[in-house]
Motif scaffolding. Structure first.
Motif, PDB file in Angstrom:
ATOM      1  N   GLY A 114       0.861  -1.222  -0.020  1.00 14.85           N
ATOM      2  CA  GLY A 114      -0.126   0.259  -0.132  1.00 14.85           C
ATOM      3  C   GLY A 114       0.839   1.286   0.037  1.00 14.85           C
ATOM      4  N   ARG A 115       0.528   2.254   1.121  1.00 14.89           N
ATOM      5  CA  ARG A 115       1.394   3.541   1.012  1.00 14.89           C
ATOM      6  C   ARG A 115       2.570   3.180   1.618  1.00 14.89           C
ATOM      7  NH1 ARG A 115      -2.886   8.234   1.488  1.00 14.89           N
ATOM      8  NH2 ARG A 115      -4.241   7.707  -0.386  1.00 14.89           N
ATOM      9  N   GLY A 116       2.759   1.908   2.429  1.00 11.75           N
ATOM     10  CA  GLY A 116       3.918   1.850   3.058  1.00 11.75           C
ATOM     11  C   GLY A 116       3.908   1.861   4.350  1.00 11.75           C
ATOM     12  N   SER A 117       2.926   1.876   5.264  1.00 15.18           N
ATOM     13  CA  SER A 117       2.947   2.087   6.409  1.00 15.18           C
ATOM     14  C   SER A 117       3.516   0.775   6.977  1.00 15.18           C
ATOM     15  CB  SER A 117       1.234   1.778   7.150  1.00 15.18           C
ATOM     16  OG  SER A 117       0.625   3.049   6.543  1.00 15.18           O
ATOM     17  N   LEU A 118       3.374  -0.270   6.509  1.00 12.17           N
ATOM     18  CA  LEU A 118       4.248  -1.558   7.258  1.00 12.17           C
ATOM     19  C   LEU A 118       5.634  -1.580   6.724  1.00 12.17           C
ATOM     20  CD1 LEU A 118       1.741  -4.439   6.373  1.00 12.17           C
ATOM     21  CD2 LEU A 118       2.172  -3.365   8.559  1.00 12.17           C
ATOM     22  N   VAL A 119       5.912  -0.787   5.782  1.00  8.02           N
ATOM     23  CA  VAL A 119       7.299  -0.878   5.394  1.00  8.02           C
ATOM     24  C   VAL A 119       8.160   0.065   6.526  1.00  8.02           C
ATOM     25  CG1 VAL A 119       9.061   0.282   3.596  1.00  8.02           C
ATOM     26  CG2 VAL A 119       6.932  -1.184   3.004  1.00  8.02           C
ATOM     27  N   PHE A 120       7.463   1.354   6.840  1.00  7.62           N
ATOM     28  CA  PHE A 120       7.985   2.205   7.906  1.00  7.62           C
ATOM     29  C   PHE A 120       8.021   1.430   9.105  1.00  7.62           C
ATOM     30  CE2 PHE A 120       5.590   5.534   5.156  1.00  7.62           C
ATOM     31  CZ  PHE A 120       6.552   5.555   4.063  1.00  7.62           C
ATOM     32  N   ALA A 121       6.965   0.670   9.475  1.00  8.24           N
ATOM     33  CA  ALA A 121       7.097   0.007  10.606  1.00  8.24           C
ATOM     34  C   ALA A 121       8.008  -0.933  10.819  1.00  8.24           C
ATOM     35  CB  ALA A 121       5.715  -0.694  10.982  1.00  8.24           C
ATOM     36  N   SER A 122       8.400  -1.794   9.682  1.00 10.01           N
ATOM     37  CA  SER A 122       9.500  -2.667   9.750  1.00 10.01           C
ATOM     38  C   SER A 122      11.023  -1.964   9.792  1.00 10.01           C
ATOM     39  CB  SER A 122       9.579  -3.389   8.161  1.00 10.01           C
ATOM     40  OG  SER A 122       8.264  -3.988   7.983  1.00 10.01           O
ATOM     41  N   LEU A 123      11.077  -0.733   9.026  1.00  7.97           N
ATOM     42  CA  LEU A 123      12.292  -0.179   9.031  1.00  7.97           C
ATOM     43  C   LEU A 123      12.587   0.537  10.519  1.00  7.97           C
ATOM     44  CD1 LEU A 123      12.183   1.816   5.596  1.00  7.97           C
ATOM     45  CD2 LEU A 123      13.646   0.035   6.041  1.00  7.97           C
ATOM     46  N   LYS A 124      11.567   0.932  10.955  1.00  4.12           N
ATOM     47  CA  LYS A 124      11.458   1.245  12.376  1.00  4.12           C
ATOM     48  C   LYS A 124      11.925   0.295  13.612  1.00  4.12           C
ATOM     49  CE  LYS A 124       9.051   4.852  15.585  1.00  4.12           C
ATOM     50  NZ  LYS A 124       7.939   5.153  16.054  1.00  4.12           N
ATOM     51  N   ALA A 125      11.480  -0.997  13.051  1.00  2.00           N
ATOM     52  CA  ALA A 125      11.706  -1.946  14.048  1.00  2.00           C
ATOM     53  C   ALA A 125      13.089  -2.434  13.967  1.00  2.00           C
ATOM     54  CB  ALA A 125      10.769  -3.156  13.583  1.00  2.00           C
ATOM     55  N   ALA A 126      13.819  -2.185  12.750  1.00  2.00           N
ATOM     56  CA  ALA A 126      14.865  -2.550  12.443  1.00  2.00           C
ATOM     57  C   ALA A 126      15.877  -1.562  13.344  1.00  2.00           C
ATOM     58  CB  ALA A 126      15.152  -2.498  11.057  1.00  2.00           C
ATOM     59  N   GLU A 127      15.589  -0.437  13.185  1.00  2.00           N
ATOM     60  CA  GLU A 127      16.506   0.719  13.814  1.00  2.00           C
ATOM     61  C   GLU A 127      16.266   0.596  15.058  1.00  2.00           C
ATOM     62  OE1 GLU A 127      15.034   4.561  12.693  1.00  2.00           O
ATOM     63  OE2 GLU A 127      15.754   5.504  14.432  1.00  2.00           O
ATOM     64  N   ILE A 128      15.083   0.110  15.895  1.00  2.00           N
ATOM     65  CA  ILE A 128      14.916   0.012  17.282  1.00  2.00           C
ATOM     66  C   ILE A 128      15.921  -1.366  17.884  1.00  2.00           C
ATOM     67  CG2 ILE A 128      13.326  -0.846  19.222  1.00  2.00           C
ATOM     68  CD1 ILE A 128      11.128   0.891  17.554  1.00  2.00           C
ATOM     69  N   THR A 129      15.821  -2.318  16.933  1.00  2.00           N
ATOM     70  CA  THR A 129      16.542  -3.683  17.491  1.00  2.00           C
ATOM     71  C   THR A 129      17.892  -3.614  17.026  1.00  2.00           C
ATOM     72  OG1 THR A 129      15.577  -4.575  15.213  1.00  2.00           O
ATOM     73  CG2 THR A 129      14.421  -4.986  17.518  1.00  2.00           C
ATOM     74  N   GLY A 130      18.255  -2.760  15.973  1.00  2.00           N
ATOM     75  CA  GLY A 130      19.743  -2.724  15.511  1.00  2.00           C
ATOM     76  C   GLY A 130      19.979  -3.620  14.405  1.00  2.00           C
TER      77      GLY A 130
END
Lengths: 617, 617
Positions: free
Chosen positions: A325-341
């Motif tokens: 879609g517009r990428g909400s799940l993509v952003f959530a994934s990227l954010k999760a990667a950032e959080i967990t390193g």
């Protein structure tokens, strides 16, 4: 002064408070007293002068008048009248002592004639509503017949409110015998006899503390909601009131009751009534912060489980977003990667190329072009360049599997690692029997059977939930046995609680509960739903004919999820031939639900072969 | 060889006898043995070779075959096959051990797949009917769902016969549990789930003496009639038969049972299905000799009462025939005068000038011009030259007052002597609740609600009468209180007998009983009807949705006869304005019935404001 508005539309949201008055020869004075000085919105007033008390009216002398009817008293009709009538300021109160089902034929025929005459008079005065007297016993067939004739008369557009007492009866209402009268039974029988006419509504006569009312049975809750939120649009609370006494304190009290109810959020006021097959809007989903926070948490946990800390610096996790879609799940994934390193590579698969334009721009702006790859393809036919560690998808409909999540994820599973993770990892649909007469009236108004059995997504107003919801179908991803069918069949037995009265089942609400990963869950099922989850409204599966259930009885329901590779919606016959070619070319598969009730009585099987609603693959 | 024909049409009248056979590899041989040599009309034969006995099929091994289905055996398809199939000579027998509601999911899904495959095979072979196995328990929702999908499939035109055992079960039928299974309940639930589809019929499996069957409950009588008279058109009686044994004696026995039933008279075979508002044909009435003999007897008695013997030579009795038609009542009157030796002057009033032409000629030919005077006028507006001693009329419809006899005779009463006699002097309508699924299917097939609640005159085939009929409305003529209304309201309570099972009420049969004069009566009410009275068939008042009644329960019904001076049938909106003018001009009055059920459950009120059927004055 209306008690308050909820949202913009007046239909569902404004609430008014009226007052019941005795008959005054001067209607102008009445309006001045109650509306102008008393701040009420309308008056409920008799149309004729009755010097008789109800007991005097019952005097045998009166009924031996050889069917002569009482003359109408002169009503003060002036210029302002038309305005008042148009604004719904005056509601006609029909003689309370009428008994259209009396054993005494004279009383019966007199009552019939007076009812008709008073309604005609009210109609002549352009009144918008009449308050009908309470039925005098359990039997009300002849009363219903007369009201039904009026409702279905060629010119009628007046709302008829049937007065139904809850709690102790007052002077106006003297039931014929001492036999206990069940308010709900009376009302239900009356509305069924009148074939659920939309101009017939209930006027609750609450003779108890209004608060205590809320602790009552579901049946009375249904009634109460009709009063406070419902279609009758007037809050007709009785108080023994004197003309001189300012009624303001009472009005304030009613207003308070109204205001203390859980207010609808701004979102809820938007009141969607969406079609079964229409996808949820991207906007609606994208702004649901709770949902994406939960997805983010789930992805974090999955990343941590998949990649130990010591390998975080060099293992790249391949994550595929199915339906980006517009990428909400993509952003959530990227954010999760950032959080967990953790290092991440994201394939954003979306079959609709229009929706990824925004995502594409964001990716370029953030310089994520080496991390996120947009794939415009149907995930079932995508030839993935590498195997995925994690699949993230957001394909659930209001009833869980009703937007083909199982079929889509089956397709995506081809390129998932053997030990890969699917987020969500499982979901279960739930059903709950409902009294929902408003929804039934909407369905009944449709011309064709096909429409009256269409499931739809709807905000449930004015409903009574008759039993706790129960699990229906469960899907787990990834599935370890490839050939496992996505067809399902479930038989449910709902026990109608013994402490409630009888009720009408108009259909079933559908919810779901999904496990994103381990303990991270999202649910629309009422017992587990979090209040700030907005993305999904319940599904409503209607019954073509409401089924009556008695307290303590078992409501047995069957639900099927059917899958067929040859099913076609023959909506338009002239498309038939083209569709046949189309099927031959693409082996179209379809999915649909069928449902029926087998206890306490059998219904037809609804939506046979998906004739009314189905999902295209 | 069909068991016999009744009348001309094959649909209702021909009855066939088939035989159930085991599977033979050579279908030609089967047909030779049973049809050519055995004289049966068709064979009921399995489509596949099953070396397995039902018990072997239930072997757990078989169900662990990982859903592999049994291959079809090679069927001997030759040139003759198409002819046999087309002629309905072969009925496919589906595997008897299928259990589509098994708790074991493998058994269930295997059964579903096999059912579909076998039906598809039968369809490919162009068979006209399939015999479906008996449901294996009280629960049959999934079985019904599959059958419903087949019935409503886009190409299906095959009749599906559901095998329902009466009496002891045989080898083929092994219910899932030992719990008692009510045959009627099973069948009823199945047909309701399939929404009363017209291609779904019952195949009774009678494992008892066929005679004893007729002494059974109404529910089983309904089933039995379906068998012997009904729509399934095949008489599927099971006998354990050996291939070599000639079955002729059995066939003869079945044939005998059929022939010993009361044969339909030639008249009955004409099978009318007349509309509510259409008048009975004059021809039909004129040839009903019993009716006119009774009228003659009544007129004789009236003449003798009115004119003593000693005055017979000089007193002329004035007799008015209201609705003279072709003159049958005029002739009956003249004959009565001749028999009693009374002098008579007859006014034959008839508003339709066409129908009196024949009468006019007969009068001239017989030189009765001084005795009989033809008046072509509506009796209500006729300015009679003198007062009448006797009014004779024949205005009753199938439900007594449903052809406006009360209103017409009210009009005629103006010129009747104070002590004058009306023949008939009174009439009473009767109602009886019916199971009548055929009539319901016809009504359901109609597109609009308006039609599905239209009362109609119909010969009642395949019905079960659920309780004795009860009196509804009575009219007496002349009425002594002029202003007495012709509106009526009656509440009836039918007790469903305790010794029968549950039943579906599809509607009500209407009859009447009329007193012509003193003890001379005519009745269509079954308990008093004379067999050779042909003029009236019963009225049928349908229910929009059948209502289920249990044994010993009370069926409460309300019937109204409504009269309105302003009622108009707004059938066509563009006629609205013209109709309004017309009403204004002639003050059109209309009469109609409304009806509803209030116990055991409420129905909507039918025919509100006479929207579906009414009578014009």
């Amino acid at each position: 002064m209306p008690l308050g508005f909820r949202g913009e539309g007046i239909t569902y949201t404004a609430r008014f408070c009226g007052v019941e008055t005795p008959f005054y020869f001067n209607i102008k004075e009445t309006i001045k007293t109650y509306i102008v000085h008393g701040d009420f919105d309308f008056v409920v007033s008799p149309l004729m002068f009755s010097g008789h008390s109800p007991s005097k009216d019952r005097d045998p002398e009166v009924h031996n008048l050889d069917r002569r009817l009482y003359p109408y008293a002169e009503t003060d009709i002036n210029v302002a009248w038309a305005q008042w009538a148009k604004a719904g300021i005056v509601v006609a109160k029909i003689c309370p002592w009428l008994d259209l089902d009396s054993e005494d034929e004279n009383v019966r025929t007199d009552s019939e004639a007076i009812l008709k005459q008073q309604i005609e008079w009210a109609s002549y005065l352009s009144l918008k509503a009449c308050l009908l007297p309470t039925p005098k016993g359990n039997s009300c067939a002849n009363y219903a017949r007369c009201v039904n004739q009026i409702l279905k008369g060629p010119k009628n557009n007046m709302q008829l409110l049937l007065r139904i007492p809850i709690g102790m009866s007052d002077n106006d209402y003297s039931p014929r015998s001492n036999a206990s009268v069940d308010s709900w039974q009376t009302w239900n029988s009356f509305r069924v006899l009148c074939d659920h006419h939309n101009l017939l509504t209930i006027a609750l006569d609450i003779n108890m503390n209004i608060r205590s009312c809320y602790q009552e049975s579901p049946a009375s809750r249904e009634l109460t909601k009709t009063l406070v939120r419902g279609a009758c649009r007037c809050c007709n609370i009785r108080y023994r009131c004197s003309k001189r006494h300012p009624l303001r304190p009472y009005l304030d009290q009613v207003s308070n009751v109204y205001k203390q109810r859980n207010p609808l959020s701004e979102r809820e006021c938007r009141e969607p009534f969406r079609n079964f097959s229409s996808a949820l809007s991207y906007e609606g989903q994208a702004t649901d912060s709770l949902k994406y926070t939960e997805y983010e948490r789930a992805i974090c946990k999955a990343l941590l489980d998949r990649v130990p800390n010591e390998k975080a610096s060099f293992i790249v996790t391949v994550l595929v977003v199915v339906g980006a879609g517009r990428g909400s799940l993509v952003f959530a994934s990227l954010k999760a990667a950032e959080i967990t390193g953790r290092k991440l590579k994201v394939y954003a698969v979306e079959k609709n190329p229009q929706t990824v334009i925004a995502l594409d721009e964001v990716i370029k702006a953030n310089n994520w072009v080496d991390i996120v790859f947009i794939v415009t393809s149907d995930v079932r036919y995508w030839n993935a360049p590498e195997r995925a560690d994690i699949l993230v998808s957001d394909l659930l409909g209001s009833f869980g599997d009703n937007e083909l999540s199982p079929e889509s994820l089956d397709g995506a599973q081809r390129f998932l690692e053997k030990d890969g993770i699917s987020i969500p990892s499982s979901y279960t649909s739930f059903l709950q029997p409902l009294t929902a007469s408003k929804s039934y009236q909407i369905a009944k108004a449709r011309k064709y059977i096909l429409h009256s059995e269409s499931a739809c997504v709807v905000k449930l107003y004015n409903v009574a939930r008759l039993a706790p919801s129960q699990q229906v179908f469960t899907f787990t991803h990834p599935k370890w046995f490839d050939k496992e069918s996505n067809e399902r069949y479930k038989k449910l037995q709902f026990e109608i609680p013994k402490d409630t009265g009888s009720a009408m089942v108009h259909g079933f609400a559908g919810y779901f509960n999904m496990t994103l990963y381990k303990d991270v869950c999202l649910a629309t099922e009422p017992s587990t739903k979090k209040p700030d989850l907005f993305s999904w409204f319940p599904m409503f599966f209607p019954l073509r004919m409401p089924i009556r259930v008695d307290r303590g009885s078992i409501l047995e329901v069957h639900f099927w999820r059917c899958v067929d590779s040859r099913k076609v919606g023959f909506l338009f016959l002239f498309l038939h031939f083209m569709l046949l070619i189309w099927i031959a070319l693409c082996n179209l598969k379809q999915v649909w639900y069928e449902w029926c009730v087998t206890s306490p009585s059998s219904s037809p099987i609804h939506n046979c072969n998906g004739r009314s609603c189905w999902m295209d693959l």
